[in-house]
Design a protein around this motif. Sequence first.
Motif, PDB file in Angstrom:
ATOM      1  N   PRO A  97       3.224  -3.937  -6.371  1.00 29.70           N
ATOM      2  CA  PRO A  97       3.270  -3.050  -7.545  1.00 29.70           C
ATOM      3  C   PRO A  97       4.130  -3.595  -8.674  1.00 29.70           C
ATOM      4  O   PRO A  97       4.091  -3.069  -9.789  1.00 29.70           O
ATOM      5  CB  PRO A  97       3.858  -1.754  -6.980  1.00 29.70           C
ATOM      6  N   ARG A 155       0.833  -1.209   0.000  1.00 31.15           N
ATOM      7  CA  ARG A 155       0.000   0.000   0.000  1.00 31.15           C
ATOM      8  C   ARG A 155       0.866   1.257   0.000  1.00 31.15           C
ATOM      9  O   ARG A 155       0.563   2.240  -0.690  1.00 31.15           O
ATOM     10  CB  ARG A 155      -0.933  -0.005   1.214  1.00 31.15           C
ATOM     11  N   GLN A 208      -5.134   2.417  -0.700  1.00 30.73           N
ATOM     12  CA  GLN A 208      -4.256   1.925  -1.750  1.00 30.73           C
ATOM     13  C   GLN A 208      -4.353   0.402  -1.831  1.00 30.73           C
ATOM     14  O   GLN A 208      -4.633  -0.274  -0.833  1.00 30.73           O
ATOM     15  CB  GLN A 208      -2.806   2.335  -1.470  1.00 30.73           C
ATOM     16  N   THR A 234      -1.601   5.958   3.228  1.00 28.89           N
ATOM     17  CA  THR A 234      -1.680   4.758   2.392  1.00 28.89           C
ATOM     18  C   THR A 234      -3.077   4.146   2.381  1.00 28.89           C
ATOM     19  O   THR A 234      -3.330   3.208   1.626  1.00 28.89           O
ATOM     20  CB  THR A 234      -0.688   3.685   2.890  1.00 28.89           C
ATOM     21  N   HIS A 265       2.387   1.781  -3.484  1.00 31.56           N
ATOM     22  CA  HIS A 265       1.407   2.366  -4.410  1.00 31.56           C
ATOM     23  C   HIS A 265       1.192   3.853  -4.119  1.00 31.56           C
ATOM     24  O   HIS A 265       1.028   4.658  -5.041  1.00 31.56           O
ATOM     25  CB  HIS A 265       0.079   1.608  -4.310  1.00 31.56           C
ATOM     26  N   ALA A 266       1.197   4.222  -2.842  1.00 35.83           N
ATOM     27  CA  ALA A 266       1.025   5.635  -2.486  1.00 35.83           C
ATOM     28  C   ALA A 266       2.193   6.469  -2.998  1.00 35.83           C
ATOM     29  O   ALA A 266       2.003   7.601  -3.480  1.00 35.83           O
ATOM     30  CB  ALA A 266       0.907   5.778  -0.969  1.00 35.83           C
ATOM     31  N   ALA A 313       1.918   6.720  -6.847  1.00 33.24           N
ATOM     32  CA  ALA A 313       0.843   7.637  -7.240  1.00 33.24           C
ATOM     33  C   ALA A 313       1.285   9.089  -7.200  1.00 33.24           C
ATOM     34  O   ALA A 313       0.693   9.948  -7.863  1.00 33.24           O
ATOM     35  CB  ALA A 313      -0.368   7.437  -6.322  1.00 33.24           C
TER      36      ALA A 313
END
Length: 228
Positions: free
Chosen positions: A133, A37, A128, A125, A40-41, A44
Motif C-alpha cells: 500500500p 492484503r 484485497q 482480506t 489494504h483491508a 479500506a
Amino acid sequence: MITEIFAECVTRAPGALAVVCAGEQVSYAELDARANRLAHALLARGIGAGARVGVCLPRGVEPVVALLGVLKAGAAAVPLDPEYPLERLEFMVADSGIAAVLTDASTAPLMHRVGAPMLLEMTDTIGQPATDPAVPVFAQSTAYVFYTSGSTGRPKGVVLPHEGFVRVVRDPNFGVRASDVVSQLSTLSFDAGALEVWGALLNGAALAVSVERVLSVEELGVLFVFMV
C-alpha cells in the motif's frame, strides 16, 4: 523503518523461509503478500496512519501476518493475548483507544465480550490486492503499544516507535543472520515477543513459531528438527 527493512529482505530473497508453525511454511514473498492484503483491508475501513489496532489471535502464523499488516497500513499494533483475564483485556481495549481488533473465529466472541469497537477477521482480506500500500512510515511512528503487568497497580501502556526495534535488531551485536532460525516462544503482548519476530524478519532469518508457551528440551528439538 520496520516495513522498509522487511521490504528489503523480501527483495533480497523472496523465496526464503520467513515463518514456520505446525507444518505451515511461509516464504518472505508470501508473508509480504498476505500482510499487504490485510493492510489494504484496514485502509479500506479508514484505519491507517496513527490508528491503533488490536491483535487478538491464537499463536501461529496469522499473528505475524497481522502485526506486519498493521504496520504496513501505518497503524500501531496493540497485542491482546487471548489467554489474559477478561478484566485486563477490557482495560487494554478501553485504555489504548483502538480502532479495531484483528481476530479469528476462536477469538471474536472474546473480543465481543470485552467491547471491542470493530472486529476484522483475518479472512476479511480475501479479494484485497497483494501490492504494497506504500503508506509512509517514519522513525518516530508508533509501532506498538505494550502494557505492563500491572503488578504494582493498573497496567500502563508503553508506546514504542519503529526506530526502537530497528536500532536493537539491526545492531551487529544482536547477532542474527539470514541463515539463522529464531524461535517465537514469548507472548506477543510483551516486547520480548516482538524482538523475536523482528529479530528474525528484519535480518532475513526464519521465525519458528511454537503453539505452546513453554517447551521442554525435547519439544524444542522437535520444533527445529525440520531445519537440520
